[in-house]
Design an enzyme around this catalytic site. Structure first.
Site, PDB file in Angstrom:
ATOM      1  N   GLY A   1       0.828  -1.285  -0.120  1.00  0.00           N
ATOM      2  CA  GLY A   1       0.077   0.169   0.058  1.00  0.00           C
ATOM      3  C   GLY A   1       0.964   1.396   0.029  1.00  0.00           C
ATOM      4  O   GLY A   1       1.055   1.917   1.144  1.00  0.00           O
TER       5      GLY A   1
ATOM      6  N   SER B   1       1.375   3.776  -3.226  1.00  0.00           N
ATOM      7  CA  SER B   1       0.390   4.987  -4.001  1.00  0.00           C
ATOM      8  C   SER B   1      -0.967   5.223  -3.445  1.00  0.00           C
ATOM      9  O   SER B   1      -1.539   4.366  -2.953  1.00  0.00           O
ATOM     10  CB  SER B   1       0.473   4.491  -5.658  1.00  0.00           C
ATOM     11  OG  SER B   1       1.744   4.287  -6.235  1.00  0.00           O
TER      12      SER B   1
ATOM     13  N   SER C   1      -0.994  -3.658  -6.444  1.00  0.00           N
ATOM     14  CA  SER C   1      -0.913  -4.975  -7.078  1.00  0.00           C
ATOM     15  C   SER C   1      -1.469  -6.064  -6.511  1.00  0.00           C
ATOM     16  O   SER C   1      -1.191  -6.024  -5.256  1.00  0.00           O
ATOM     17  CB  SER C   1       0.340  -5.175  -7.592  1.00  0.00           C
ATOM     18  OG  SER C   1       0.795  -4.364  -8.506  1.00  0.00           O
TER      19      SER C   1
ATOM     20  N   GLU D   1      15.851  -5.842  -3.227  1.00  0.00           N
ATOM     21  CA  GLU D   1      15.887  -6.485  -4.500  1.00  0.00           C
ATOM     22  C   GLU D   1      17.106  -6.236  -5.555  1.00  0.00           C
ATOM     23  O   GLU D   1      17.303  -6.922  -6.356  1.00  0.00           O
ATOM     24  CB  GLU D   1      14.793  -6.551  -5.249  1.00  0.00           C
ATOM     25  CG  GLU D   1      13.738  -7.471  -4.445  1.00  0.00           C
ATOM     26  CD  GLU D   1      12.295  -7.631  -4.946  1.00  0.00           C
ATOM     27  OE1 GLU D   1      11.652  -6.454  -5.781  1.00  0.00           O
ATOM     28  OE2 GLU D   1      11.895  -8.730  -5.640  1.00  0.00           O
TER      29      GLU D   1
END
Lengths: 405, 366
Positions: A140, A142, A174, A257
């Site tokens: 969470g 944007s 997403s 990442e």
């Protein structure tokens, strides 16, 4: 060669313990080659395997076979693995054309962030269910009025005794419709610089007051959505790190990442480019294969050169990560090259299609059951998500070239 | 500023020494004032290269050279690009040692002279014509002034011929060059000028030219780097609308793209230098380096605005030099085509083989 005469792949535990990197590669390659067709059965086709249900099924299978938490410490139940082997794993995963995972946020961002910043209680609660893939995470970040300018986010979390009361709205989240938990940034203070009033919360998506509305994407699918928070009571124990220290955690999370993030994407791009050549060789126009068109060949040659540069970047970033060199603005340069090359690749695929371009992405009669069409549309997201191309260019200019803000 | 952008291919000490030496001799200011490179600069620069031992860098020690490799040479060549060195360095110092063994006794002598710095190769880049008396006329020769020899590559059916001429008895006429750092001339040779000729098949020619492609890429990176640094320095100082123009996003994004291109080019070129026998690595490095240099040198002019278009601002020298190298030795587009064709054909061939094998397997079963 038939399936019966094929050698049976070693167990994941044995593969992880391989004595050399080459043996590790051979082992993991054989495992994917055996397990993916076995699980997929008559769904062993690119288009079928991209469906969300199969992606989840496959990811559950991989995790429950003992191939999750790669590179995490044994103390949290992970499987320590060198960065080189993690890279090999991702390369072979992409080469096997295994579908993208669903719980990318969970495994790629939430896990490492919890290990670095979480309390013991939080690690005990969340890590095992990440390893087994029982809980899917969404992110969470944007909001309708906070896209690239993330620090302006307005979702509020007010402390009331043992809980924070959450009010606001997230968007373009997403997998919000699949998410069991949300890694959420909310404003806990409106004093001082905007970045110092943000905290991270681990929010159970089933709490009362949360409403998810899927948003239909340009691909016709609805993999992301809006999330509304209406007086949602989040236990204080679900705050990650100190109050108002969320910005630093979010920035660190984005870095986790960096070393291996691009490797699967770059390998995937390479295999897609190979598939594109085959598409051009088997598509005919005016009575001859499109691959004979000099303009198509030149466009392929350009993509081949860019794919070469991407591979070199990936190797270098991995090497730097292994040597503990902090990631610089090179990551932004790679994101730009990768996303823009990927878009060009699928633009070219649509050119090669000719009239078959007109099939919609869910039309089964389309070549490869619409996968090229779907991914063509999907690549438009790649210059937007994880920092738009414009933001990447600002980062390079301001942090790399030290131009004034 | 540009993060590890001058990292050496071989040795940082060698690299830094080359950068210092060449910066002191850089022709920018004089050329910007209208000086002619074909005279004083070319002579001075070649003398400097000989004094530093650079001309013999790849000549075997048995012939008086340093016997070093491509990586050491690359460190020098990148700085030559950045500092606008005026001379046929890579061609003489790198291609000649590769070709010498094919030239027999002539080659042996040339190598010794190269190590001393007394050999400089001009290169004929346009097709020769023969006049009525049977003399060979070369319409376009780079660095003819001061060159004792001229090399001409003849692309023929089935291969390439490397033809070496001596310039004794030749008449030459200086022409106006597009790139002021590379003087050109038309040359009419004496009747007995040809002293050696080597014919190679395509594969052998490709192998002989690989180091030239790699060093052309290296030099393009040097040019791109210098133009890029110049542009960044300029936008940090130049003010318009009461602001340093580097604050404007349109400027930032143009430079961010330049940085991105330059970082790809550096990586591809380092990789090619480290794997000097790899065809893909060399050809792709040159393609990527040329793309970067063409864009960055043009942007450097654009970012300097009206002054960027003036002769006396040296931005145009980088554009012109990049443009020349982009086109040299068959041009970048041809290399991209060859690399692309190899990729496409290898893929389709493997597919065919696989299908054939599958078919064969079926027959056995039946």
């Amino acid at each position: 060669m038939n399936a019966l005469s094929a050698k049976t792949a070693s167990s994941p535990a044995a593969i992880l313990a391989a004595s050399t990197d080459e043996a590790f590669r051979a082992g993991i390659k054989a495992w994917f080659a055996q397990e993916l067709p076995r699980l997929a059965g008559d769904r062993y086709r690119a288009a079928e395997m991209q469906r969300l249900a199969f992606r989840r099924e496959w990811e559950d299978h991989v995790c429950r076979s003992g191939l999750s938490g790669l590179g995490w410490s044994e103390a949290v139940g992970g499987r320590p693995l060198s960065l080189t082997r993690q890279a090999i794993y991702h390369q072979e995963y992409a080469r096997a054309k295994a579908p993208l995972a669903v719980n990318l946020i969970g495994h790629g961002i939430v896990g490492p962030t919890l290990i670095a910043f979480g309390s013991q209680e939080q690690k005990d609660r969340f890590i095992p269910k990440l390893l087994s893939n029982e809980e899917i995470w969404c992110q969470g970040y944007s909001e309708p009025n906070s896209g690239s300018d993330l620090a302006s986010l307005a979702t509020r979390a007010e402390r009331r005794g043992d809980v924070y009361v959450l009010n606001g709205q997230k968007i373009w989240t997403s997998f919000s419709h699949l998410g069991d938990w949300c890694f959420l940034l909310a404003r806990t203070s409106s004093e001082g610089p905007r970045q110092r009033g943000i905290s991270v919360f681990l929010v159970d998506m089933r709490l009362p007051g949360i409403r998810v509305r899927p948003i239909r994407q340009i691909t016709g699918e609805a993999d992301y959505g809006e999330v509304f928070f209406d007086d949602v009571e989040v236990p204080v124990a679900c705050r990650l790190g100190e109050e108002n220290a969320g910005w630093g955690i979010a920035m660190a999370a984005a870095n986790f990442e960096r070393g291996t993030y691009f490797i699967p994407r770059i390998v995937r791009l390479q295999t897609e480019l190979e598939d594109l050549v085959r598409l051009a060789a088997t598509t005919e126009r005016d009575g001859r294969p499109v691959i004979h068109d000099p303009l198509v060949r030149d466009a392929i040659a350009r993509l081949f050169c860019d794919a070469h540069a991407l591979r070199l970047h990936a190797d270098r970033m991995l090497k730097q990560a292994e040597e503990g060199v902090p990631p610089g603005v090179e990551g932004s340069a790679v994101k730009l090259l990768w996303s823009e090359t990927h878009q060009r690749l699928f633009d070219l695929a649509m050119d090669i299609m000719g009239p078959a371009f007109q099939y919609g992405p869910q039309e089964k009669l389309a070549p490869a059951e619409g996968l090229w069409h779907r991914d063509y549309l999907w690549t438009r997201a790649e210059t937007i998500l994880a920092g738009t191309s414009e933001i990447q260019r600002n980062i390079i200019a301001e942090r790399g070239l030290e131009l004034p803000r | 500023m540009t993060q590890g952008i001058s990292t050496a291919y071989s040795d940082q000490v060698l690299r830094d020494a080359a950068a210092r030496t060449l910066a002191e001799a850089a022709p920018n200011a004089a050329l910007a004032q209208g000086a002619d490179a074909s005279t004083a600069f070319a002579e001075n620069h070649w003398r400097l290269a000989a004094e530093m031992g650079w001309t013999g860098i790849m000549v075997p020690e048995s012939h008086g050279g340093l016997g070093l490799g491509l990586a050491e040479t690359a460190d020098i060549v990148e700085e030559m690009g950045a500092q606008l060195f005026c001379g046929p360095y890579a061609l003489s110092a790198v291609l000649l040692p590769g070709l010498a063994s094919h030239f027999g006794a002539v080659g042996d002598a040339l190598l010794r002279e190269l190590a001393e710095g007394s050999v400089r190769l001009g290169v004929a880049t346009a097709e020769p014509k023969s006049d009525a008396e049977g003399r060979v006329a070369l319409p376009l020769v780079e660095h003819a002034a001061g060159a004792g020899h001229i090399l001409h590559l003849v692309r023929e059916e089935g291969g390439v011929s490397f033809v070496l001429y001596r310039t004794a008895g030749a008449t030459s006429r200086a022409l106006q060059p597009m790139d002021p750092t590379c003087p050109i001339a038309s040359v009419t040779l004496a009747p007995d000028a040809e002293i050696a000729r080597v014919r190679c098949g395509h594969d052998e020619a490709e192998r002989l030219l690989l180091p030239i492609h790699i060093l052309t890429a290296v030099e393009l990176v040097g040019i791109a780097r210098a133009a890029f640094e110049r542009a960044v320095v300029h936008v940090r100082q130049r003010k318009q609308f009461g602001e340093v123009i580097g604050r404007f996003q349109a400027i930032k994004h143009r430079l961010a793209d330049g940085f991105t291109l330059l970082s790809h080019a550096r990586l591809a070129v380092s990789d090619a230098v480290q794997r000097p026998g790899d065809l893909d690595a060399a050809q792709i490095a040159r393609v990527i380096a040329a793309d970067a240099a063409m864009k960055i040198t043009a942007d450097c002019i654009q970012l300097h605005g009206g002054m960027g278009f003036s002769w006396e601002t040296d931005a145009h020298f980088y554009l012109k030099r990049a443009r020349r190298l982009h086109a040299s030795f068959g041009g970048t587009a041809a290399l991209r085509k060859r690399a692309g064709d190899r990729f496409i054909e290898s893929l389709l061939t493997t597919d065919c083989d696989r299908l054939r094998k599958a078919d064969a397997g079926r027959e056995e079963v039946v």
